[in-house]
Design a protein around this motif. Structure first.
Motif, PDB file in Angstrom:
ATOM      1  N   GLY A  80      45.554  50.072  92.242  1.00 42.67           N
ATOM      2  CA  GLY A  80      46.772  49.266  92.213  1.00 42.67           C
ATOM      3  C   GLY A  80      46.560  48.052  91.355  1.00 42.67           C
ATOM      4  O   GLY A  80      45.767  48.080  90.415  1.00 42.67           O
ATOM      5  N   GLY A  81      47.277  46.980  91.674  1.00 43.05           N
ATOM      6  CA  GLY A  81      47.157  45.775  90.875  1.00 43.05           C
ATOM      7  C   GLY A  81      47.629  44.548  91.626  1.00 43.05           C
ATOM      8  O   GLY A  81      48.151  44.649  92.735  1.00 43.05           O
ATOM      9  N   GLY A  82      47.412  43.406  90.988  1.00 44.86           N
ATOM     10  CA  GLY A  82      47.862  42.150  91.571  1.00 44.86           C
ATOM     11  C   GLY A  82      48.808  41.468  90.593  1.00 44.86           C
ATOM     12  O   GLY A  82      48.889  41.861  89.433  1.00 44.86           O
ATOM     13  N   PHE A  83      49.544  40.482  91.098  1.00 43.28           N
ATOM     14  CA  PHE A  83      50.434  39.754  90.190  1.00 43.28           C
ATOM     15  C   PHE A  83      50.559  38.292  90.582  1.00 43.28           C
ATOM     16  O   PHE A  83      50.355  37.923  91.739  1.00 43.28           O
ATOM     17  CB  PHE A  83      51.825  40.399  90.123  1.00 43.28           C
ATOM     18  CG  PHE A  83      52.545  40.472  91.449  1.00 43.28           C
ATOM     19  CD1 PHE A  83      53.189  39.362  91.975  1.00 43.28           C
ATOM     20  CD2 PHE A  83      52.582  41.659  92.177  1.00 43.28           C
ATOM     21  CE1 PHE A  83      53.865  39.422  93.190  1.00 43.28           C
ATOM     22  CE2 PHE A  83      53.254  41.732  93.399  1.00 43.28           C
ATOM     23  CZ  PHE A  83      53.894  40.608  93.902  1.00 43.28           C
ATOM     24  N   VAL A  84      50.862  37.481  89.594  1.00 41.13           N
ATOM     25  CA  VAL A  84      51.188  36.075  89.818  1.00 41.13           C
ATOM     26  C   VAL A  84      52.406  35.776  88.949  1.00 41.13           C
ATOM     27  O   VAL A  84      52.370  36.013  87.737  1.00 41.13           O
ATOM     28  CB  VAL A  84      50.015  35.147  89.408  1.00 41.13           C
ATOM     29  CG1 VAL A  84      50.444  33.691  89.510  1.00 41.13           C
ATOM     30  CG2 VAL A  84      48.787  35.414  90.258  1.00 41.13           C
ATOM     31  N   TYR A  85      53.499  35.337  89.571  1.00 39.68           N
ATOM     32  CA  TYR A  85      54.715  35.018  88.826  1.00 39.68           C
ATOM     33  C   TYR A  85      55.121  33.579  89.127  1.00 39.68           C
ATOM     34  O   TYR A  85      55.003  33.129  90.259  1.00 39.68           O
ATOM     35  CB  TYR A  85      55.875  35.926  89.253  1.00 39.68           C
ATOM     36  CG  TYR A  85      55.674  37.398  89.011  1.00 39.68           C
ATOM     37  CD1 TYR A  85      55.375  37.883  87.740  1.00 39.68           C
ATOM     38  CD2 TYR A  85      55.809  38.315  90.052  1.00 39.68           C
ATOM     39  CE1 TYR A  85      55.210  39.243  87.519  1.00 39.68           C
ATOM     40  CE2 TYR A  85      55.651  39.682  89.834  1.00 39.68           C
ATOM     41  CZ  TYR A  85      55.359  40.136  88.571  1.00 39.68           C
ATOM     42  OH  TYR A  85      55.208  41.473  88.357  1.00 39.68           O
ATOM     43  N   THR A  86      55.636  32.910  88.123  1.00 37.29           N
ATOM     44  CA  THR A  86      56.069  31.530  88.358  1.00 37.29           C
ATOM     45  C   THR A  86      57.565  31.467  88.619  1.00 37.29           C
ATOM     46  O   THR A  86      58.361  32.017  87.870  1.00 37.29           O
ATOM     47  CB  THR A  86      55.790  30.649  87.128  1.00 37.29           C
ATOM     48  OG1 THR A  86      56.457  31.214  85.998  1.00 37.29           O
ATOM     49  CG2 THR A  86      54.315  30.535  86.848  1.00 37.29           C
ATOM     50  N   ASN A  87      57.935  30.794  89.708  1.00 35.57           N
ATOM     51  CA  ASN A  87      59.327  30.402  89.922  1.00 35.57           C
ATOM     52  C   ASN A  87      59.442  28.953  89.481  1.00 35.57           C
ATOM     53  O   ASN A  87      58.490  28.399  88.940  1.00 35.57           O
ATOM     54  CB  ASN A  87      59.697  30.568  91.394  1.00 35.57           C
ATOM     55  CG  ASN A  87      59.489  31.997  91.854  1.00 35.57           C
ATOM     56  OD1 ASN A  87      59.939  32.929  91.191  1.00 35.57           O
ATOM     57  ND2 ASN A  87      58.785  32.169  92.959  1.00 35.57           N
ATOM     58  N   LYS A  88      60.593  28.333  89.721  1.00 29.99           N
ATOM     59  CA  LYS A  88      60.743  26.937  89.294  1.00 29.99           C
ATOM     60  C   LYS A  88      59.731  26.045  89.992  1.00 29.99           C
ATOM     61  O   LYS A  88      58.961  25.340  89.357  1.00 29.99           O
ATOM     62  CB  LYS A  88      62.158  26.431  89.620  1.00 29.99           C
ATOM     63  CG  LYS A  88      63.140  26.676  88.522  1.00 29.99           C
ATOM     64  CD  LYS A  88      64.350  25.735  88.640  1.00 29.99           C
ATOM     65  CE  LYS A  88      65.405  26.084  87.602  1.00 29.99           C
ATOM     66  NZ  LYS A  88      66.505  26.928  88.092  1.00 29.99           N
ATOM     67  N   ARG A  89      59.732  26.102  91.312  1.00 30.85           N
ATOM     68  CA  ARG A  89      58.868  25.209  92.083  1.00 30.85           C
ATOM     69  C   ARG A  89      57.975  25.958  93.055  1.00 30.85           C
ATOM     70  O   ARG A  89      57.571  25.429  94.078  1.00 30.85           O
ATOM     71  CB  ARG A  89      59.721  24.197  92.858  1.00 30.85           C
ATOM     72  CG  ARG A  89      60.384  23.183  91.954  1.00 30.85           C
ATOM     73  CD  ARG A  89      61.280  22.226  92.691  1.00 30.85           C
ATOM     74  NE  ARG A  89      62.079  21.481  91.736  1.00 30.85           N
ATOM     75  CZ  ARG A  89      63.188  21.940  91.180  1.00 30.85           C
ATOM     76  NH1 ARG A  89      63.650  23.139  91.493  1.00 30.85           N
ATOM     77  NH2 ARG A  89      63.848  21.207  90.296  1.00 30.85           N
ATOM     78  N   SER A  90      57.714  27.200  92.725  1.00 28.78           N
ATOM     79  CA  SER A  90      56.785  27.962  93.562  1.00 28.78           C
ATOM     80  C   SER A  90      56.178  29.073  92.727  1.00 28.78           C
ATOM     81  O   SER A  90      56.655  29.370  91.629  1.00 28.78           O
ATOM     82  CB  SER A  90      57.506  28.531  94.783  1.00 28.78           C
ATOM     83  OG  SER A  90      58.510  29.438  94.384  1.00 28.78           O
ATOM     84  N   VAL A  91      55.102  29.637  93.259  1.00 24.78           N
ATOM     85  CA  VAL A  91      54.404  30.706  92.566  1.00 24.78           C
ATOM     86  C   VAL A  91      54.276  31.871  93.543  1.00 24.78           C
ATOM     87  O   VAL A  91      53.894  31.683  94.695  1.00 24.78           O
ATOM     88  CB  VAL A  91      53.007  30.218  92.120  1.00 24.78           C
ATOM     89  CG1 VAL A  91      52.175  31.362  91.580  1.00 24.78           C
ATOM     90  CG2 VAL A  91      53.148  29.126  91.062  1.00 24.78           C
ATOM     91  N   SER A  92      54.662  33.076  93.088  1.00 21.80           N
ATOM     92  CA  SER A  92      54.524  34.266  93.930  1.00 21.80           C
ATOM     93  C   SER A  92      53.226  34.969  93.565  1.00 21.80           C
ATOM     94  O   SER A  92      52.937  35.174  92.391  1.00 21.80           O
ATOM     95  CB  SER A  92      55.670  35.249  93.696  1.00 21.80           C
ATOM     96  OG  SER A  92      56.899  34.644  93.925  1.00 21.80           O
TER      97      SER A  92
END
Ligand SMILES: Cc1cc2nc3c(=O)[nH]c(=O)nc-3n(C[C@H](O)[C@H](O)[C@H](O)COP(=O)(O)OP(=O)(O)OC[C@H]3O[C@@H](n4cnc5c(N)ncnc54)[C@H](O)[C@@H]3O)c2cc1C
Ligand SMILES: Cc1cc2nc3c(=O)[nH]c(=O)nc-3n(C[C@H](O)[C@H](O)[C@H](O)COP(=O)(O)OP(=O)(O)OC[C@H]3O[C@@H](n4cnc5c(N)ncnc54)[C@H](O)[C@@H]3O)c2cc1C
Lengths: 457, 259
Positions: free
Chosen positions: A246-258
């Motif tokens: 599988g894999g991992g992810f990091v996404y940026t929102n305006k004021r948070s990070v998923s």
């Protein structure tokens, strides 16, 4: 105690309506689930003049959604004015990174200038809680009746045909010519009614995700972003998902990070828990600094279909169609994790087909088949077919891809850039040796290159 | 009384408590983002009203005072089974505290020729609990506060309420018309039926009454509200003194010493 309605001072009396009207067959279609697929279908039908009832189990659309990623908007853009939508950031950078469990990272990053310009390659991070509610409101404004806090529990049948739904409410049955199953990946209604089989274990992935609150400036600085620009980082290798595929992810929102991981249910069943996997990923030296100091504001888990085209159920039935994740329409190819665009595209085609069938006063599978045909010719099924081989191929090559390659790359990099008193030529040779050895010699490397050639084709 | 009672239920729109935050810097309630929902204790009021109607016949009319979006709570009441609704809405009501709020509700109840007015125990956003007694006072009607259950005696024109009092309960018989405040959690509110909910959210329209309709335009609003807010403060939790003991004996010794 006189109960005659006195019209004192001409005050308008409330209209007391004790009788409850019956809404059986008052709607042309009932949509199960107000996610992206359901709302797209409902909106499309309403625009074509149909009366649509959309049922959502959450207190509002999106409240039950855990997706933490990138919304792809090419089809949504055609349906609504996306400029009014609550978008977080557009994707200015994609980064693919291989992590070993020894703390090595090898990454490739891309920031094409074109992504900075409107329409930003139709890729935006969103918070589904806000986006889905907004999207559903566009459907309501177009005439759709949205009823929330109502869970569909089953389908009503007449002979073989679906003629309505049952819900968890009293007086909870309602009849309608067509039912749209847009209930997402955990499609209990469709499965319970035998519209699709319970997915095989290898056709679903588990995912866990956390959201960390950080200052906007901190995010901009850490990810090198300006204004509304955002980043989508994807990770592979043993450092991302341990022993799993599988894999991992990091996404940026305006004021948070998923931050999250997605991997095969099979691996979870074999004992690799989602919490431990996410924890290890978040502690990897390449990932930890991105979320350092962030306050954890959300934790969620969900399933992601990844069976590809071969796991797709029948999309149309007498009186019913299946759309979005419920139909397994997710592309999880390693390089791509896309379900949002497919959900909307399928909802749109389903909505069009239903409107056309009902115009002929029909709702049987044959009349609804235009949906299957149109989807078949769209990018949705085309992409699913194209990447069908992928899951199986990586599963077969796990050891190499997830363990040996990340280490070999790190060793090769160390070797290639080494500062000592031997020549660059010797470093290059040693670096090459690491890679070739990991790939199983020149012959093995050639074989693998051939097997994975389709990834970029 | 074979045509039953006129039952009026007061429902209030409040910000969803799950979404309300307090700004620690200013001490003010951050309500703007929170979606407005039916005040939780009012679900118990609606349920009592419907159960009362089941028992004695008649009708249930929901009323709320608030801006036009407050009609959403009337929808919720009608979805659960109320027969109709009245929205008291007017700029003149702006800034009203509990005194004019209960006056407006009292006048509306009178206008509706209410036999019984049922309220929640208190609101989750202001929680004064003053409105139900206020309605009774304005109209000179009987009141049953902190009521756990209702026992109607239509033949006698009496409503008996079981009230929660310290150390037990008391049963009070009130002559109609009467204002009731139900204890929060007194009953299990029935879920709305699917078709009724669709009706409430699509076809139902409350009637709207203004302050002038109720002849109280000069007696409501900020100017007629005796409550003055002196200031706001947030209390920070007090750090408790802690001692760790390793065994039961040590704990015993420690307690013996402290006591
Ligand atoms: C962690 C994670 C990350 C992802 N990342 C990405 C990404 O980066 N990009 C991308 O394109 N895709 C991504 N996906 C996939 C994407 O989320 C889905 O493909 C997409 O949400 C599918 O939309 P849908 O409308 O079919 O289903 P959903 O969005 O799941 O909506 C289904 C709706 O139906 C409701 N519902 C379910 N059952 C019932 C019932 N019985 N009665 C009434 N209502 C019901 C639900 O509450 C929900 O609102 C990700 C998924 C996960 C889990
Ligand atoms: C210190 C203070 C200052 C305030 N200042 C202002 C202000 O400046 N401007 C302003 O607009 N508000 C103000 N308020 C809010 C306002 O006073 C109250 O919201 C309102 O009067 C109702 O009182 P309550 O919420 O305490 O009701 P409670 O007495 O706690 O409510 C009990 C029951 O009464 C019924 N009820 C209460 N209100 C309504 C309603 N509106 N419609 C229908 N039924 C209802 C419900 O059944 C409810 O369960 C203030 C409140 C306080 C405590």
């Amino acid at each position: 105690m006189s109960h005659e309605a006195t019209t004192a001072g001409g005050l308008q009396r409330p209209d007391l309506q004790t009788e409850t009207p019956n809404y059986d067959d008052a709607f042309d279609a009932v949509v199960v689930g107000a996610g992206l697929a359901g709302t797209a279908a409902a909106l499309t039908m309403a625009r074509d003049g149909l009366d649509v009832l959309m049922l959502e189990r959450g207190p509002a659309p999106g409240t039950k959604n855990v997706f933490g990623g990138v919304l792809y908007t090419p089809t949504i853009r055609e349906l609504v004015d996306i400029d009014d939508a609550p978008l977080e950031r557009y994707i200015a950078e994609k980064r693919f990174s291989i992590l070993s469990s020894d703390g090595d990272e090898t990454a490739i990053s891309m920031r094409p200038g074109a992504w900075r310009d409107d329409p930003h390659n139709d890729s935006y991070t969103v918070l589904r809680r806000r986006f889905d509610e907004w999207f559903a409101k566009q459907a309501v404004d177009a005439g759709v009746t949205l009823v929330t806090e109502t869970t569909v529990t089953g389908l009503l049948r007449d002979g073989g045909a679906v003629v309505g739904v049952t819900t968890d409410r009293p007086d909870g049955e309602i009849h309608a010519p067509v039912v749209v199953l847009a209930e997402g990946a955990n499609s209990l209604v469709s499965e319970g009614a035998d519209l699709k089989e319970r997915p095989e274990r290898d056709a679903v992935a588990v995912s866990v995700k956390e959201v960390f609150k950080l200052d906007r400036d901190t995010i901009d600085d850490r990810f090198r972003l300006d204004g509304d620009a955002g980043a989508a980082y994807q990770y592979f290798g043993e450092g991302a998902v341990g022993e799993a595929v599988g894999g991992g992810f990091v996404y940026t929102n305006k004021r948070s990070v998923s931050v999250g991981v997605v991997y095969r249910v099979e691996d979870a069943a074999a004992g690799q828990t989602p919490e431990a996997t996410l924890d290890a990923f978040e502690s990897h030296p390449a990932v930890a600094p991105l979320i350092r100091g962030g306050r954890r504001i959300e934790y969620s888990a969900h399933v992601v279909p990844e069976g590809g085209a071969r796991a797709m159920p029948d999309l149309v039935h007498d009186g019913a169609v299946v759309v979005g994740d419920a139909a397994g329409l997710v592309l999880n190819s390693g390089v791509h994790l896309e379900g949002t665009n497919m959900a909307v595209e399928s909802g749109y085609h389903a909505g069009k087909a239903i409107a056309a069938a009902l115009a002929d006063d029909r709702s049987d599978a044959e009349a609804l088949a235009a949906y299957t045909r149109d989807l078949d010719q769209s990018f949705v099924v085309e992409n699913l077919r194209h990447y069908d081989w992928f899951q199986r191929t990586i599963a077969a090559d796990r050891q190499f891809l997830f363990e040996d390659l990340p280490r070999a790359l790190a060793s090769a990099e160390t070797e290639y850039f080494k500062m000592d008193r031997t020549s660059k030529d010797e470093h290059t040779g040693a670096a090459r040796d690491h890679l070739v050895a990991a790939a199983g010699g020149w012959f093995g490397a050639a074989k693998r290159a051939w097997r994975f050639r389709r990834m970029l084709s | 009384m074979n045509d039953g009672w006129n039952i009026v239920v007061c429902v209030k729109q409040v910000p969803d408590a799950d979404d309300v935050t307090i700004d620690p810097d200013t001490g003010t309630l951050n309500r703007s983002d929170a979606p407005a929902v039916l005040n939780k204790p009012d679900h118990n009021a609606v349920e009592s009203a419907l159960a009362l109607r089941d028992a004695v016949g008649g009708t249930v009319t929901a009323i709320t005072m608030g801006p036009p979006p407050a009609s959403a709570v009337l929808q919720a009441a009608v979805a659960a089974g109320a027969d109709g609704g009245v929205l008291l809405t007017d700029r003149a009501f702006g800034g009203s505290d509990t005194w004019p709020t209960s006056l407006a509700l009292a006048r509306a109840a009178e206008e509706l020729d209410a036999d019984v007015v049922i309220c929640g125990e208190e609101s989750t956003d202001s929680s004064t609990g003053q409105v139900p007694p206020g309605i009774a006072a304005h109209n000179g009607w009987a009141q049953l506060t902190y009521t756990e259950s209702l026992d109607p005696r239509p033949d006698e024109g009496v409503l008996v309420g079981t009230r929660d009092v310290e150390g037990g309960y008391e049963r009070v018989a009130a002559a109609l018309p009467v204002v009731v405040a139900m204890v929060f959690g007194a009953n299990d509110p029935r879920p709305a039926g699917l078709h009724r909910k669709i009706f409430a959210e699509t076809e139902f329209e409350p009637v709207q009454w203004t302050a002038a309709d109720l002849d109280i335009e000069d007696r409501v609003g900020l100017a007629n509200s005796p409550t003055k807010v002196g200031g706001m403060d947030t209390a920070s939790p007090v750090e408790r003194e802690r001692t760790r003991v390793d065994s039961v004996e040590a704990l015993y010794d420690h307690l013996a010493e402290v006591l």
